[in-house]
Design an enzyme around this catalytic site. Structure first.
Site, PDB file in Angstrom:
ATOM      1  N   ASP A 113      83.130 -60.643 -34.459  1.00  0.00           N
ATOM      2  CA  ASP A 113      82.784 -61.788 -33.614  1.00  0.00           C
ATOM      3  C   ASP A 113      81.081 -61.832 -33.512  1.00  0.00           C
ATOM      4  OD1 ASP A 113      82.764 -63.929 -31.672  1.00  0.00           O
ATOM      5  OD2 ASP A 113      84.832 -63.337 -31.594  1.00  0.00           O
TER       6      ASP A 113
ATOM      7  N   HIS B 157      79.677 -63.047 -36.335  1.00  0.00           N
ATOM      8  CA  HIS B 157      79.372 -64.543 -36.345  1.00  0.00           C
ATOM      9  C   HIS B 157      77.846 -65.045 -35.726  1.00  0.00           C
ATOM     10  CE1 HIS B 157      84.059 -65.276 -35.400  1.00  0.00           C
ATOM     11  NE2 HIS B 157      83.900 -64.761 -36.506  1.00  0.00           N
TER      12      HIS B 157
END
Length: 394
Positions: A219, A242
């Site tokens: 993430d 991310h």
């Protein structure tokens, strides 16, 4: 010269004596001496709680030492306030969680510190054994939410130096409601497909510094939540992951904003995003202002520079609404490298609350050896220097 050296020595002696006296008076608690076994099986939680109680009750500096070895820790909750402002957790070994996903099913954080002033965590490895949770979530079964590897809550004057966090069930390191936190030389390592395993999450905290860290996760490498002010991020290597994200903001209608954030001299390699600001597409009093992204290197990043104010996962609770989060005074300076998609710069701002004060300076993002493209909606600002792709700001 000899006289000067003699004088300097005499002047330094009281300081040396003071330091030696402080070290002599400091309490050191070795967890093996207290009964912990480095076999990776025997629960060291009770011993750690005993060591913490002694350290917290000490009127002088205290150190809890985790020597070389593997120590199983079911969970640890270490709370203050304490009688001193100088507790050090010195980890030479590895702390491991249970691989049974039910053990921490009702626990928010595997290892947590709360209401502490003057905490230092140095070195070591914390292994959250998160693969069971990830597999459960990938299968679509009903699973526990998962526990964070390390959470620091309502604390002041915190140092985290040289710590390695791996295999966290969800977020790796969380700083929530804290002031004056320095994180340096940290390594985070989770697989790229591990769900919700943000590397470092900062929220409702001020004067936080993150330096010289290497973060690979499933993430956000670093996520910045509401109420964050005076955050400095420098020399971070991100990937997989991310990217570095401010947000998501605006989940609540009434929430504090984000102010004075700098991300500098950092590298993104094959990440989903580079530098991102995202907010829910729903009414909110939130904001993000005085943001600086500078001296950034991009290597095959899907969304190198992005503002997304239409965040609405699963199209629940926010379809067809405009974000109320106000984004202003954001500077992008000296950002260069390659995009994995044709759109290298994307500003998708709120129709009713346009982004204002965006500044682009010395930008060069390419895609397949060509200059990438830019896309703007509701974005106002200026550009200077060489800006490629050409600015689409109003």
């Amino acid at each position: 010269m000899a006289l000067c050296e003699t004088l300097m020595l005499l002047l330094s002696l009281p300081l040396l004596l003071l330091l030696n006296h402080a070290l002599a008076d400091g309490l050191t608690l070795d967890i093996v001496s207290l009964g912990a076994k480095p076999d990776g099986k025997t629960d060291a939680s009770p011993v750690l709680q005993t060591a913490w109680a002694k350290a917290c009750d000490s009127t002088g500096p205290a150190t809890i030492h985790v020597p070389i070895g593997t120590f199983y820790v079911q969970s640890g909750s270490f709370n203050g306030p304490c009688k001193n402002n100088a507790i050090t957790i010195h980890i030479d070994g590895t702390l491991v969680a249970s691989s049974d996903i039910q053990v921490l099913a009702k626990t928010k954080a595997w290892i947590g510190f709360k209401d502490v002033n003057g905490l230092s965590i140095h070195g070591g490895v914390i292994d959250g054994k998160g693969s069971g949770i990830w597999d459960c979530k990938h299968s679509g079964n009903d699973c526990p939410d998962g526990a964070r590897n390390l959470e620091i809550t309502n604390a002041q004057n915190v140092i985290i130096n040289g710590l390695t966090s791996i295999n966290s069930q969800i977020f790796n390191i969380v700083v929530h409601g804290c002031q004056n936190v320095n994180i340096q030389g940290v390594k985070v390592s989770d697989p790229g497909d591990s769900p919700n395993t943000d590397g470092i999450h900062v929220q409702e905290s001020s004067d936080v510094t993150i330096l010289s860290s290497n973060i690979g996760t499933g993430d956000d490498c670093i996520s910045i939540g509401p109420g964050t002010t005076n955050l400095w991020i420098e020399s971070v290597t991100c990937g997989p992951g991310h990217g570095i994200s401010i947000g998501s903001l605006g989940k609540s209608a009434d929430e504090p904003g984000v102010k004075n954030v700098t991300v500098t001299s950092s590298t993104f390699s094959e990440t989903t995003n580079g530098v991102r600001i995202k907010s829910w597409g729903r009414p909110s009093s939130g904001f993000a202002t005085d943001i600086h992204f500078q001296h950034i290197t991009l290597d095959n990043v899907k969304n190198p520079i992005i503002i997304d104010q239409d965040y609405c996962p699963h199209d629940k609770g926010c379809p067809h609404q405009d974000s109320g989060v106000k984004i202003s005074d954001v500077t992008y300076e000296d950002i260069k490298g390659t995009s994995a998609t044709e759109i290298g710069v994307k500003f998708d701002c709120s129709p009713t609350n346009p982004c204002t004060g965006l500044t682009l300076e010395d930008i060069k993002v390419t895609y397949n050896d060509q200059i990438a493209k830019a896309s703007c909606e509701g974005a106002k600002g200026t550009a200077s220097g060489v800006v490629e792709p050409a600015s689409c700001l109003e």
